[in-house]
Design a protein around this motif. Structure first.
Motif, short mmCIF file in Angstrom:
data_model
loop_
_atom_site.label_atom_id
_atom_site.label_comp_id
_atom_site.label_asym_id
_atom_site.label_seq_id
_atom_site.Cartn_x
_atom_site.Cartn_y
_atom_site.Cartn_z
N PRO A 34 0.83 -1.21 0.00
CA PRO A 34 0.00 0.00 0.00
C PRO A 34 0.87 1.26 0.00
O PRO A 34 1.99 1.28 0.52
N GLU A 35 0.34 2.33 -0.57
CA GLU A 35 1.08 3.59 -0.71
C GLU A 35 1.55 4.14 0.63
O GLU A 35 2.61 4.74 0.73
N GLU A 36 0.76 3.96 1.68
CA GLU A 36 1.08 4.52 2.99
C GLU A 36 2.10 3.69 3.79
O GLU A 36 2.38 3.97 4.95
N THR A 37 2.68 2.68 3.17
CA THR A 37 3.67 1.84 3.83
C THR A 37 4.91 2.65 4.21
O THR A 37 5.44 3.39 3.40
N ASP A 38 5.32 2.51 5.46
CA ASP A 38 6.51 3.19 5.97
C ASP A 38 7.13 2.27 7.02
O ASP A 38 6.51 1.30 7.46
N GLU A 39 8.34 2.57 7.43
CA GLU A 39 9.00 1.74 8.44
C GLU A 39 8.17 1.72 9.73
O GLU A 39 7.66 2.75 10.16
N GLY A 40 8.00 0.53 10.30
CA GLY A 40 7.25 0.36 11.53
C GLY A 40 5.78 0.04 11.32
O GLY A 40 5.08 -0.34 12.26
N VAL A 41 5.29 0.16 10.09
CA VAL A 41 3.87 -0.10 9.79
C VAL A 41 3.61 -1.61 9.83
O VAL A 41 4.44 -2.41 9.41
N ARG A 42 2.44 -1.98 10.33
CA ARG A 42 2.02 -3.38 10.36
C ARG A 42 1.20 -3.69 9.12
O ARG A 42 0.34 -2.91 8.72
N LEU A 43 1.48 -4.84 8.51
CA LEU A 43 0.79 -5.26 7.31
C LEU A 43 0.20 -6.65 7.48
O LEU A 43 0.78 -7.48 8.19
N LEU A 44 -0.90 -6.88 6.81
CA LEU A 44 -1.50 -8.20 6.75
C LEU A 44 -1.40 -8.67 5.31
O LEU A 44 -1.78 -7.93 4.38
N CYS A 45 -0.88 -9.86 5.11
CA CYS A 45 -0.77 -10.44 3.76
C CYS A 45 -1.74 -11.62 3.66
O CYS A 45 -1.63 -12.59 4.41
N GLU A 46 -2.68 -11.49 2.73
CA GLU A 46 -3.62 -12.57 2.43
C GLU A 46 -3.65 -12.76 0.93
O GLU A 46 -3.96 -11.81 0.19
N PHE A 47 -3.32 -13.94 0.46
CA PHE A 47 -3.31 -14.25 -0.98
C PHE A 47 -2.48 -13.23 -1.75
O PHE A 47 -2.89 -12.73 -2.81
N PHE A 48 -1.31 -12.88 -1.23
CA PHE A 48 -0.36 -11.94 -1.84
C PHE A 48 -0.92 -10.52 -1.98
O PHE A 48 -0.45 -9.74 -2.80
N ASN A 49 -1.92 -10.20 -1.17
CA ASN A 49 -2.49 -8.86 -1.12
C ASN A 49 -2.15 -8.27 0.25
O ASN A 49 -2.53 -8.83 1.28
N TYR A 50 -1.43 -7.14 0.26
CA TYR A 50 -0.99 -6.51 1.51
C TYR A 50 -1.91 -5.36 1.87
O TYR A 50 -2.23 -4.53 1.02
N THR A 51 -2.33 -5.32 3.15
CA THR A 51 -3.14 -4.22 3.66
C THR A 51 -2.55 -3.75 4.98
O THR A 51 -1.97 -4.54 5.73
N VAL A 52 -2.71 -2.44 5.26
CA VAL A 52 -2.22 -1.86 6.50
C VAL A 52 -3.17 -2.27 7.63
O VAL A 52 -4.38 -2.23 7.48
N VAL A 53 -2.59 -2.65 8.76
CA VAL A 53 -3.35 -3.06 9.93
C VAL A 53 -3.17 -2.01 11.02
O VAL A 53 -2.03 -1.63 11.33
N ASN A 54 -4.24 -1.54 11.58
CA ASN A 54 -4.18 -0.58 12.69
C ASN A 54 -4.51 -1.29 13.99
O ASN A 54 -5.66 -1.37 14.38
N ASP A 55 -3.48 -1.87 14.62
CA ASP A 55 -3.75 -2.57 15.90
C ASP A 55 -2.93 -2.02 17.02
O ASP A 55 -2.11 -1.22 16.94
#
Length: 55
Positions: A34-55
């Motif tokens: 995702p465009e908003e990816t930066d160091e320290g960001v949490r991501l979820l990968c499902e079927f090679f699709n990455y999304t930012v996780v806010n936890d």
């Protein structure tokens, strides 16, 4: 494919170094993240699709 959670460890040019919750390091092209990816960001990968996780 089971969902996997990653933390962005480092941005390195056109690539990002991701570390899974299990400690496995993975190098991924930033174009796949995702465009908003930066160091320290949490991501979820499902079927090679990455999304930012806010936890």
């Amino acid at each position: 494919m089971e969902p996997t959670y990653y933390t962005v460890h480092k941005l390195d040019g056109d690539y990002a170094i991701l570390v899974s919750d299990d400690g496995v390091e993975n190098r991924v092209a930033r174009a796949l993240l995702p465009e908003e990816t930066d160091e320290g960001v949490r991501l979820l990968c499902e079927f090679f699709n990455y999304t930012v996780v806010n936890d």
